[in-house]
Design a protein around this motif. Sequence first.
Motif, PDB file in Angstrom:
ATOM      1  N   ILE A 102       0.814  -1.264  -0.176  1.00  0.00           N
ATOM      2  CA  ILE A 102      -0.041   0.104  -0.144  1.00  0.00           C
ATOM      3  C   ILE A 102       0.847   1.138   0.100  1.00  0.00           C
ATOM      4  CG2 ILE A 102      -1.700   1.208   1.337  1.00  0.00           C
ATOM      5  CD1 ILE A 102      -2.829  -1.298   2.289  1.00  0.00           C
ATOM      6  N   THR A 103       1.911   1.342   0.869  1.00  0.00           N
ATOM      7  CA  THR A 103       2.674   2.557   0.929  1.00  0.00           C
ATOM      8  C   THR A 103       3.707   2.756  -0.045  1.00  0.00           C
ATOM      9  OG1 THR A 103       4.193   1.130   2.361  1.00  0.00           O
ATOM     10  CG2 THR A 103       2.463   2.371   3.765  1.00  0.00           C
ATOM     11  N   THR A 104       4.401   1.653  -0.661  1.00  0.00           N
ATOM     12  CA  THR A 104       5.307   1.814  -1.733  1.00  0.00           C
ATOM     13  C   THR A 104       4.690   1.751  -3.115  1.00  0.00           C
ATOM     14  OG1 THR A 104       6.051  -0.412  -1.354  1.00  0.00           O
ATOM     15  CG2 THR A 104       6.967   1.163  -0.370  1.00  0.00           C
ATOM     16  N   LEU A 105       3.665   0.506  -3.302  1.00  0.00           N
ATOM     17  CA  LEU A 105       3.333   0.369  -4.513  1.00  0.00           C
ATOM     18  C   LEU A 105       2.119   0.955  -4.900  1.00  0.00           C
ATOM     19  CD1 LEU A 105       4.430  -3.491  -4.999  1.00  0.00           C
ATOM     20  CD2 LEU A 105       5.756  -1.595  -5.852  1.00  0.00           C
ATOM     21  N   LYS A 106       1.513   1.684  -3.973  1.00  0.00           N
ATOM     22  CA  LYS A 106      -0.010   2.041  -3.984  1.00  0.00           C
ATOM     23  C   LYS A 106      -0.989   0.982  -4.404  1.00  0.00           C
ATOM     24  CE  LYS A 106       2.073   6.490  -5.215  1.00  0.00           C
ATOM     25  NZ  LYS A 106       2.092   7.805  -5.949  1.00  0.00           N
ATOM     26  N   THR A 107      -0.829   0.002  -3.812  1.00  0.00           N
ATOM     27  CA  THR A 107      -1.587  -1.192  -4.358  1.00  0.00           C
ATOM     28  C   THR A 107      -2.216  -1.842  -3.290  1.00  0.00           C
ATOM     29  OG1 THR A 107      -0.356  -1.928  -6.126  1.00  0.00           O
ATOM     30  CG2 THR A 107      -1.351  -3.546  -5.502  1.00  0.00           C
ATOM     31  N   LEU A 108      -3.620  -2.030  -3.339  1.00  0.00           N
ATOM     32  CA  LEU A 108      -4.439  -2.677  -2.395  1.00  0.00           C
ATOM     33  C   LEU A 108      -4.656  -4.175  -2.691  1.00  0.00           C
ATOM     34  CD1 LEU A 108      -6.000  -2.756   0.452  1.00  0.00           C
ATOM     35  CD2 LEU A 108      -8.165  -1.737  -1.041  1.00  0.00           C
ATOM     36  N   ASP A 109      -3.833  -5.182  -2.100  1.00  0.00           N
ATOM     37  CA  ASP A 109      -3.749  -6.413  -2.778  1.00  0.00           C
ATOM     38  C   ASP A 109      -4.493  -7.280  -1.643  1.00  0.00           C
ATOM     39  OD1 ASP A 109      -3.174  -8.873  -3.692  1.00  0.00           O
ATOM     40  OD2 ASP A 109      -1.118  -8.527  -4.288  1.00  0.00           O
ATOM     41  N   TYR A 110      -5.604  -8.016  -2.058  1.00  0.00           N
ATOM     42  CA  TYR A 110      -6.129  -9.174  -1.261  1.00  0.00           C
ATOM     43  C   TYR A 110      -6.499 -10.200  -2.189  1.00  0.00           C
ATOM     44  CZ  TYR A 110      -8.627 -11.214   2.698  1.00  0.00           C
ATOM     45  OH  TYR A 110      -9.250 -11.908   3.659  1.00  0.00           O
ATOM     46  N   ASP A 119      -9.757  -0.535   5.689  1.00  0.00           N
ATOM     47  CA  ASP A 119      -9.241   0.489   6.903  1.00  0.00           C
ATOM     48  C   ASP A 119      -7.695   0.464   6.717  1.00  0.00           C
ATOM     49  OD1 ASP A 119     -11.788   0.386   7.978  1.00  0.00           O
ATOM     50  OD2 ASP A 119     -11.435  -1.145   9.349  1.00  0.00           O
ATOM     51  N   ALA A 120      -7.062  -0.340   6.050  1.00  0.00           N
ATOM     52  CA  ALA A 120      -5.630  -0.529   6.168  1.00  0.00           C
ATOM     53  C   ALA A 120      -5.051   0.712   5.253  1.00  0.00           C
ATOM     54  CB  ALA A 120      -4.988  -1.706   5.746  1.00  0.00           C
ATOM     55  N   VAL A 121      -5.898   1.197   4.376  1.00  0.00           N
ATOM     56  CA  VAL A 121      -5.549   2.119   3.300  1.00  0.00           C
ATOM     57  C   VAL A 121      -5.375   3.528   4.180  1.00  0.00           C
ATOM     58  CG1 VAL A 121      -6.437   3.640   1.424  1.00  0.00           C
ATOM     59  CG2 VAL A 121      -6.679   1.089   1.434  1.00  0.00           C
ATOM     60  N   LYS A 122      -6.041   3.744   5.100  1.00  0.00           N
ATOM     61  CA  LYS A 122      -6.139   4.914   5.812  1.00  0.00           C
ATOM     62  C   LYS A 122      -5.887   6.199   4.928  1.00  0.00           C
ATOM     63  CE  LYS A 122      -4.147   2.654   9.896  1.00  0.00           C
ATOM     64  NZ  LYS A 122      -3.131   2.515  10.878  1.00  0.00           N
ATOM     65  N   SER A 123      -4.657   7.070   5.075  1.00  0.00           N
ATOM     66  CA  SER A 123      -4.850   8.310   4.317  1.00  0.00           C
ATOM     67  C   SER A 123      -3.870   7.831   3.194  1.00  0.00           C
ATOM     68  CB  SER A 123      -4.159   9.226   5.191  1.00  0.00           C
ATOM     69  OG  SER A 123      -2.904   8.932   5.904  1.00  0.00           O
ATOM     70  N   HIS A 124      -3.419   6.777   2.993  1.00  0.00           N
ATOM     71  CA  HIS A 124      -2.450   6.364   1.643  1.00  0.00           C
ATOM     72  C   HIS A 124      -3.384   6.503   0.488  1.00  0.00           C
ATOM     73  CE1 HIS A 124       0.788   5.125   4.732  1.00  0.00           C
ATOM     74  NE2 HIS A 124      -0.223   4.089   5.294  1.00  0.00           N
ATOM     75  N   ILE A 125      -2.476   7.064  -0.584  1.00  0.00           N
ATOM     76  CA  ILE A 125      -2.833   6.867  -1.922  1.00  0.00           C
ATOM     77  C   ILE A 125      -2.763   5.331  -2.519  1.00  0.00           C
ATOM     78  CG2 ILE A 125      -2.359   7.577  -4.204  1.00  0.00           C
ATOM     79  CD1 ILE A 125      -3.529  10.053  -2.167  1.00  0.00           C
ATOM     80  N   VAL A 126      -3.924   4.901  -3.084  1.00  0.00           N
ATOM     81  CA  VAL A 126      -3.997   3.640  -3.753  1.00  0.00           C
ATOM     82  C   VAL A 126      -4.432   3.877  -5.078  1.00  0.00           C
ATOM     83  CG1 VAL A 126      -5.202   1.544  -3.723  1.00  0.00           C
ATOM     84  CG2 VAL A 126      -4.296   2.309  -1.455  1.00  0.00           C
ATOM     85  N   THR A 127      -3.630   3.391  -6.065  1.00  0.00           N
ATOM     86  CA  THR A 127      -4.160   3.430  -7.526  1.00  0.00           C
ATOM     87  C   THR A 127      -4.544   2.335  -7.962  1.00  0.00           C
ATOM     88  OG1 THR A 127      -1.836   3.013  -8.071  1.00  0.00           O
ATOM     89  CG2 THR A 127      -2.659   5.470  -7.853  1.00  0.00           C
TER      90      THR A 127
END
Length: 602
Positions: free
Chosen positions: A398-406, A420-428
């Motif tokens: 999430i923090t380095t690759l901007k990926t939400l992977d499940y 919830d784990a995304v929080k304020s991070h940018i996810v593309t």
Amino acid sequence: MSRLKGAAGRDTRAGFRTEPRDCTTSVPQGLLKAARKSGQLNLSGRNLSEVPQCVWRINVDIPEEANQNLSFGATERWWEQTDLTKLIISNNKLQSITDDLRLLPALTVLDIHDNQLTSLPSAIRELENLQKLNVSHNKLKILPEEITNLRNLKGLYLQHNELTCIPEGFEQLSSLEDLDLSSNRLTTVPVSFSALSSLVRLNLSSNQLKSLPAEISRMKKLKHLDCNSNLLETIPSELAGMESLELLYLRRNKLHSLPQFPSCRLLKELHVGENQIEMLGAEHLKHLNSILVLELRDNKLKSVPDEITLLQSLERLDLSNNDISSLPYSLGNLHLKFLALEGNPLRTIRREIINKGTQEVLKYLRSKIRDDRPTQSDSVTETAMTLPSESRVNVHAITTLKTLDYSDKQKTSIPDEVFDAVKSHIVTSVNFSKNELCEIPKRIVELKEMVSDVNLSFNKLSFVSLELCMLQKLTFLDLRNNFLNSLPEEMESLIRLQMINLSFNRFKILPEVLYRIPTLETVLISNNQVGSVDPQKMKMMENLTTLDLQNNDLLQIPPELGNCVNLRTLLLDGNPFRVPRAAILMKGTAAILEYLRDRIPT
């Protein structure tokens, strides 16, 4: 009456005689009457074995209705009506054309493709106004020298004949812009071709050419050169000086090396698949500043140089079926829309990543660049968050690759803790593939301001929820291997969508909403039950370059699909239609589209 006298002067039998009565059996009088008004006559597909005399004499003889003492209004005076300028007699059984052709000196278009002609009459020289001549799909073995008299000719279509040579003086066709000599038996190209200074498009594919003359480089306006399916072993270095060249097709030849193109600054597409090319070096790539498509499939390449990153405009790269064992990680920095790697002994990328498609491969390669250049934060042990479901969220991704992977969890729902784990991070990017989802998680809408890439493949989705339609920045969408049979009309709001993968679902038609998404460039809908496509609506999809319809239920391919000239990849294998035949499909997209265009009713 001067027009009639001029025509009569060309034929001693001409005069004010009536049309032969037997003409009405093959050409309805209504057609002839309409042709006198419009100047156009279409007799395509009428099973004609010869051209009726009334056609040749349409501007010479008194029309039938005049002899029946019918009154003519001011708009219907037959002696004031239009000379025939367009004659279409394609898709018949004509074995010859008579010298009566000279009775139609005003013709600008003559279309006699798909007949059984073995020759053309010498009288063709008298059609001095002719601008387009289509004699494709016949049995011509030789062209009359008189054809070189057609100085106003702009389009000459001779494909699918039995020509072995070109007549002397061909270079006199100084207005020629489009010349198609494909699928003949030519062994050489005359040096004099270089004098065709107006030529924009030249198709020499499917002949027996072993070489090209260096002088061909003098064609300063040539944009499209097709030499597919010949016997070429080398390309003259002078070809590199063709400054206007945009599309170059050299597939299915015997090339051992890729040509260099220092002056071809406008070259957008280079197709050199199915050759014997063993090496790709920096010297081959450094001048391809404008290249959008590079096709190298079915060669003998063992590696790809780091200099591939010089091709900053590249959108499509096909490396299928080579001997490549590894790829430079820098390839991930290119903005590719399509990357084909099948059939290579790749050891550095897992098969499951390749199967996920272009964007997943590029992401993987970019991640390896980061791994190769560790920062202080990267050197910390990968952080993970344990969830109540005993699954793990890769916070590092999430923090380095901007990926939400499940992905690959075989879960029927996505736990709240994942979002919830995304929080304020940018996810593309979102990857929920290989689960057992029956519906798209509603919380995905929380990412609508940032996510551009969503992978929901290999689930159990039977419908697409409206939450997905709210992802305004969505560019790439993977929905393959689900249970979908329709898409919601609300997907029309996805105004940035470029690629959608719908393969292995249950669609019976191409979803209507796709026609209304003008940004779409790639539609993959293979292995469904699609029975029809609408070519008129598809023509409005001006950005569509790739359409995969393999393994569906198409009983026929509409000829109008040939007008979708922006398509670079059209895949139709595995459908139950009879035409185009497999031999045409094997020639590739350009040949398929040309075949279809030739069969559009006019």
